[in-house]
Design a protein around this motif. Structure first.
Motif, PDB file in Angstrom:
ATOM      1  N   CYS A   7       0.836  -1.191   0.000  1.00  0.00           N
ATOM      2  CA  CYS A   7       0.000   0.000   0.000  1.00  0.00           C
ATOM      3  C   CYS A   7       0.874   1.245   0.000  1.00  0.00           C
ATOM      4  O   CYS A   7       2.081   1.195   0.265  1.00  0.00           O
ATOM      5  CB  CYS A   7      -0.947   0.013   1.199  1.00  0.00           C
ATOM      6  SG  CYS A   7      -0.126   0.268   2.787  1.00  0.00           S
ATOM      7  N   ILE A  64     -11.158  -8.702   1.548  1.00  0.00           N
ATOM      8  CA  ILE A  64     -10.854  -7.281   1.422  1.00  0.00           C
ATOM      9  C   ILE A  64     -11.899  -6.528   2.239  1.00  0.00           C
ATOM     10  O   ILE A  64     -13.101  -6.821   2.135  1.00  0.00           O
ATOM     11  CB  ILE A  64     -10.895  -6.834  -0.049  1.00  0.00           C
ATOM     12  CG1 ILE A  64      -9.864  -7.608  -0.876  1.00  0.00           C
ATOM     13  CG2 ILE A  64     -10.674  -5.338  -0.156  1.00  0.00           C
ATOM     14  CD1 ILE A  64      -8.427  -7.312  -0.507  1.00  0.00           C
ATOM     15  N   SER A 120      -9.763  -0.115  -4.311  1.00  0.00           N
ATOM     16  CA  SER A 120      -8.779  -0.887  -3.561  1.00  0.00           C
ATOM     17  C   SER A 120      -7.609   0.005  -3.168  1.00  0.00           C
ATOM     18  O   SER A 120      -7.166   0.856  -3.933  1.00  0.00           O
ATOM     19  CB  SER A 120      -8.275  -2.063  -4.399  1.00  0.00           C
ATOM     20  OG  SER A 120      -7.216  -2.717  -3.734  1.00  0.00           O
ATOM     21  N   TRP A 122      -4.905  -1.635  -1.718  1.00  0.00           N
ATOM     22  CA  TRP A 122      -3.817  -2.614  -1.639  1.00  0.00           C
ATOM     23  C   TRP A 122      -3.543  -3.189  -3.029  1.00  0.00           C
ATOM     24  O   TRP A 122      -4.467  -3.511  -3.757  1.00  0.00           O
ATOM     25  CB  TRP A 122      -4.184  -3.765  -0.696  1.00  0.00           C
ATOM     26  CG  TRP A 122      -4.351  -3.350   0.724  1.00  0.00           C
ATOM     27  CD1 TRP A 122      -5.503  -3.005   1.360  1.00  0.00           C
ATOM     28  CD2 TRP A 122      -3.310  -3.227   1.705  1.00  0.00           C
ATOM     29  NE1 TRP A 122      -5.264  -2.674   2.663  1.00  0.00           N
ATOM     30  CE2 TRP A 122      -3.917  -2.809   2.906  1.00  0.00           C
ATOM     31  CE3 TRP A 122      -1.932  -3.446   1.683  1.00  0.00           C
ATOM     32  CZ2 TRP A 122      -3.184  -2.596   4.071  1.00  0.00           C
ATOM     33  CZ3 TRP A 122      -1.209  -3.232   2.847  1.00  0.00           C
ATOM     34  CH2 TRP A 122      -1.832  -2.811   4.033  1.00  0.00           C
ATOM     35  N   GLY A 161      -3.943  -1.275  -7.725  1.00  0.00           N
ATOM     36  CA  GLY A 161      -4.978  -1.951  -6.958  1.00  0.00           C
ATOM     37  C   GLY A 161      -6.073  -2.523  -7.835  1.00  0.00           C
ATOM     38  O   GLY A 161      -6.323  -2.044  -8.945  1.00  0.00           O
ATOM     39  N   ASN A 163     -10.006  -2.989  -8.238  1.00  0.00           N
ATOM     40  CA  ASN A 163     -11.267  -2.446  -7.740  1.00  0.00           C
ATOM     41  C   ASN A 163     -12.366  -3.484  -7.862  1.00  0.00           C
ATOM     42  O   ASN A 163     -12.314  -4.373  -8.720  1.00  0.00           O
ATOM     43  CB  ASN A 163     -11.617  -1.170  -8.498  1.00  0.00           C
ATOM     44  CG  ASN A 163     -10.585  -0.086  -8.273  1.00  0.00           C
ATOM     45  OD1 ASN A 163     -10.062   0.056  -7.165  1.00  0.00           O
ATOM     46  ND2 ASN A 163     -10.277   0.673  -9.309  1.00  0.00           N
TER      47      ASN A 163
END
Length: 239
Positions: A7, A64, A120, A122, A161, A163
């Motif tokens: 991240c 998540i 997202s 991550w 990331g 989504n």
């Protein structure tokens, strides 16, 4: 299987980390009875709480999580999330965005409205030859949305990331989606196509089939005691 999550460093202390799905099984599963009376059977029977395939599916992979509290009122979404500006150019700061309805034109699950998209925070890196299967949290029909299932080659797509688009399925929902709520259940799947082999039972397979079915019907817990593989907890490591 080693899964690496990364991240933006400015957000590292503000984001809930992905967690093993087994760690956040829902309260309704924990509180439901192990047995219930069946009028048809005339006795107590086991509920799905005692069904290993049911529970193992809910426990598989990782979740998540929603990064902040999100309020839903009259179809409008809002949040108050005081986080620093990401240090990476092009990185999202909003926990939510949208797909216009036209992007789902012709899909039987479309409700004619825009789809929400959980952003997202991550990136996810898998080992070579593996893809990430992302789906709605298994058996979690109480959630007011339905995630659109997708597969991402996360051994290659590792630098941005993923989504997670979803159909908002409960138009009457009004309230707060809490930080840490599961929004997507994910697990690695091999990308190599399987070989499908079809055979007829020989005498040994017929005998084994009859023996197994007889034993399963004769007493509870045969699958759990003799066939269910033991799940191992894999610790998380900071990277």
């Amino acid at each position: 299987m080693r899964i690496v999550f990364r991240c933006d460093p400015a957000l590292a202390d503000h984001l809930p980390r992905p967690v093993p799905a087994r760690a956040i099984l829902p309260d309704w599963l924990r509180s439901m009875p192990a047995k219930a009376h069946s009028e048809i059977h005339g006795r107590e029977i086991r509920t799905v709480k005692q069904c290993p395939p049911f529970v193992d599916a809910m426990s598989h992979g990782f979740m998540i999580l929603l990064p902040c509290d999100m309020t839903v009122r009259n179809g409008a979404f809002s949040w108050d999330w005081a986080i620093p500006a990401p240090s990476t150019e092009g990185h999202p700061r909003s926990p939510l965005s949208f797909h216009v309805a036209e992007q789902l034109a012709g899909a039987p699950f479309s409700n004619g409205l825009a789809a929400v998209k959980f952003n997202s925070f991550w990136t996810i890196e898998l080992e070579e030859g593996w893809s990430l299967f992302a789906t709605h949290p298994v058996n979690r029909h109480e959630l007011p949305f339905r995630l659109v299932t997708g597969v991402v080659d996360s051994d290659r797509f590792t630098d941005a990331g993923i989504n997670f688009p979803a159909i908002w399925s409960d138009p009457d929902f009004s309230g707060v989606l809490p930080k840490g709520m599961p929004i997507a259940q994910c697990f690695p799947v091999p990308r190599a196509a399987p070989d499908l082999v079809f055979e007829r039972f020989d005498e040994a397979h017929k005998a084994a089939y009859e023996k197994t079915v007889t034993e399963v019907l004769a007493e509870p817990g045969v699958y759990r005691k003799r066939f269910r593989a033991k799940r191992r907890h894999t610790p998380a490591h900071a990277v």
